[in-house]
Design an enzyme around this catalytic site. Sequence first.
Site, short mmCIF file in Angstrom:
data_model
loop_
_atom_site.label_atom_id
_atom_site.label_comp_id
_atom_site.label_asym_id
_atom_site.label_seq_id
_atom_site.Cartn_x
_atom_site.Cartn_y
_atom_site.Cartn_z
CG ASP A 99 2.11 7.67 4.79
OD1 ASP A 99 2.11 6.96 5.81
OD2 ASP A 99 1.12 7.78 4.04
CB ILE A 101 -0.63 1.24 12.59
CG1 ILE A 101 -0.78 0.87 14.07
CG2 ILE A 101 -0.20 0.01 11.78
CD1 ILE A 101 -1.73 -0.30 14.33
CG ASP A 102 3.62 3.96 7.39
OD1 ASP A 102 2.68 4.20 6.60
OD2 ASP A 102 4.80 3.87 7.03
CD GLU A 123 -3.13 7.05 8.50
OE1 GLU A 123 -2.19 6.53 9.09
OE2 GLU A 123 -3.72 6.51 7.55
CB SER A 150 5.53 0.38 7.23
OG SER A 150 6.73 -0.23 7.66
CG HIS A 209 0.22 1.76 -1.13
ND1 HIS A 209 0.30 1.35 0.17
CD2 HIS A 209 -1.11 1.90 -1.39
CE1 HIS A 209 -0.91 1.24 0.68
NE2 HIS A 209 -1.78 1.56 -0.26
NE ARG A 247 4.53 6.01 -1.00
CZ ARG A 247 4.13 4.97 -0.31
NH1 ARG A 247 4.99 4.01 0.01
NH2 ARG A 247 2.88 4.87 0.08
CE LYS A 280 8.36 1.01 1.29
NZ LYS A 280 7.19 0.44 1.97
CG ASP A 288 -4.54 2.84 12.48
OD1 ASP A 288 -3.31 2.90 12.46
OD2 ASP A 288 -5.22 2.46 11.51
CB THR A 341 -2.96 -0.46 7.85
OG1 THR A 341 -3.02 0.04 6.51
CG2 THR A 341 -3.02 0.71 8.77
CG ASP A 401 1.21 6.55 9.71
OD1 ASP A 401 0.30 5.89 10.23
OD2 ASP A 401 1.54 6.44 8.52
N1 LIG Z 1 -2.83 5.13 -3.66
C1 LIG Z 1 -1.84 5.30 -2.80
N2 LIG Z 1 -0.63 5.66 -3.27
C2 LIG Z 1 0.42 5.82 -2.44
N3 LIG Z 1 0.33 5.63 -1.08
C3 LIG Z 1 -0.86 5.27 -0.58
C4 LIG Z 1 -2.00 5.09 -1.39
N4 LIG Z 1 -3.03 4.73 -0.60
C5 LIG Z 1 -2.55 4.71 0.66
N5 LIG Z 1 -1.24 5.02 0.68
C6 LIG Z 1 -0.33 5.18 1.81
O1 LIG Z 1 0.63 4.13 1.83
C7 LIG Z 1 0.98 3.93 3.20
C8 LIG Z 1 1.63 2.59 3.38
O2 LIG Z 1 2.94 2.69 2.88
P1 LIG Z 1 3.65 1.59 1.99
O3 LIG Z 1 3.06 1.57 0.65
O4 LIG Z 1 5.10 1.92 2.00
O5 LIG Z 1 3.43 0.25 2.70
S1 LIG Z 1 2.43 -0.82 2.20
O6 LIG Z 1 3.21 -1.79 1.43
O7 LIG Z 1 1.40 -0.20 1.39
O8 LIG Z 1 1.84 -1.35 3.40
C9 LIG Z 1 -0.32 4.04 3.86
O9 LIG Z 1 -0.09 4.38 5.20
P2 LIG Z 1 -1.03 3.72 6.32
O10 LIG Z 1 -2.46 4.10 6.01
O11 LIG Z 1 -0.52 4.38 7.56
O12 LIG Z 1 -0.77 2.22 6.30
C10 LIG Z 1 -1.06 5.14 3.12
O13 LIG Z 1 -0.95 6.40 3.71
MG LIG Z 2 1.04 5.61 6.73
MG LIG Z 3 -1.32 4.69 9.38
MG LIG Z 4 -4.14 4.62 6.86
#
Ligand SMILES: Nc1ncnc2c1ncn2[C@@H]1O[C@H](COP(=O)(O)OS(=O)(=O)O)[C@@H](OP(=O)(O)O)[C@H]1O
Ligand SMILES: [Mg+2]
Ligand SMILES: [Mg+2]
Ligand SMILES: [Mg+2]
Length: 375
Positions: free
Chosen positions: A313, A169-170, A95, A283, A259, A300, A286, A72, A172, A167
Amino acid sequence: MNSRSYLQIRRIIGVFTTRSFTTMSTRPFALERQFAVSAVRRACALTSSVFNKLVKNETLTKGDKSPVTVGDYAAQGLISIMLKNSFPADPIVGEEDAGELRADEGKVLRERIIDLANEALVAPRVEGDKAEWGIGPGQTKTTDELLDAIDRGNYDGGRTGRMWTIDPIDGTKGFLRGEQYAVCLSLLVDAQVQLGIIGCPNLPLDLSNPDGERGCIFVAVRGQGCQQIPLSGASETTLSMPTFTPSSLTFLESVEAMHSSHSTSDIISSIIGITRPPIRMDSQAKYGCLARGDGGLYLRMPTNAGYREKIWDHAPGCLLVEEAGGIVTDSRGLPLDFGVGRTLGENYGVVAAGKEVHAVVLDAVQQATGVKAKA
Ligand SMILES: Nc1ncnc2c1ncn2[C@@H]1O[C@H](COP(=O)(O)OS(=O)(=O)O)[C@@H](OP(=O)(O)O)[C@H]1O
Ligand SMILES: [Mg+2]
Ligand SMILES: [Mg+2]
Ligand SMILES: [Mg+2]
């Protein structure tokens, strides 16, 4: 004209169309697009190398997130340095911030991160890369320069002016599992996404052929369509969403039920009459999949009323889908508002779908959740 020479001419026109996209500098945001493809390609090489060096070959203890942390920070530092050299006046909503790395306890991680970012910066330039972006042999940075670059991502966002989102690494969790993740970058001007790009190092070029070639970049400039570029360097193709009927849809949704609510998706599926099981993927990959015609619907739905979606995101992914002919709104049918700050403040959920089915899906979402349509 016989059909053979017609085909030859078509092929020449095809090649010209593909080439001209990357070389024509008169198109709006042509330089930014060229820059973004280069930055995301370099960052994808970095994150793949982190995975191969630190995740695949090491026995991680359950819950050890240090490899993704290293990836990241290093990827955000790399893209941010390149942005500073190329568009120095543009602020960044990123991020990550370097606060923890500056503390003494961050020393070991910090050294790994600086080495990785520098390795990525000095990698040879390829066609299209410009020396003034601060990449190529001899371009190493000091620890302070890289930490400052990571911290350039601390911009608060807002309604006016140019700004980039990163972002690094989306997804993670997908990264750690060796599954889908994305390197995401976008350019906003007056709260409108003008350029969106995501790099997906592990994504099959064709989802129906999961053992085939993997690794692609999706890129869109507003008004110029959405393209997929294989990471292998082959030529790009323009994407266009096919026409879906409600019952032919397949959900694209998060792997993590925290999420996006899987149970809400199930209710919406039964309202619409969707029978196929969802495609679960981490991520913004999708959004790229949706843009190229996989599934037809990305949903979502919040699981936690207090959580606010982050602009990094969704900004790049949203433009990819719109430029491929789809519609993206929140669950009330409102456009995503990228001008509120670092979050999508006032939006609730995300509904992205083909233009023929979006209204039907939105109606089902509102029936299932009790969310009211916009007045
Ligand atoms: N509680 C909650 N609700 C909604 N979203 C959240 C939540 N917590 C985290 N995040 C964010 O979700 C990002 C990851 O996206 P995705 O859900 O599409 O992918 S994953 O299946 O969760 O990996 C993830 O991005 P990254 O941190 O870059 O991986 C977060 O920003
Ligand atoms: Mg993200
Ligand atoms: Mg990220
Ligand atoms: Mg993150």
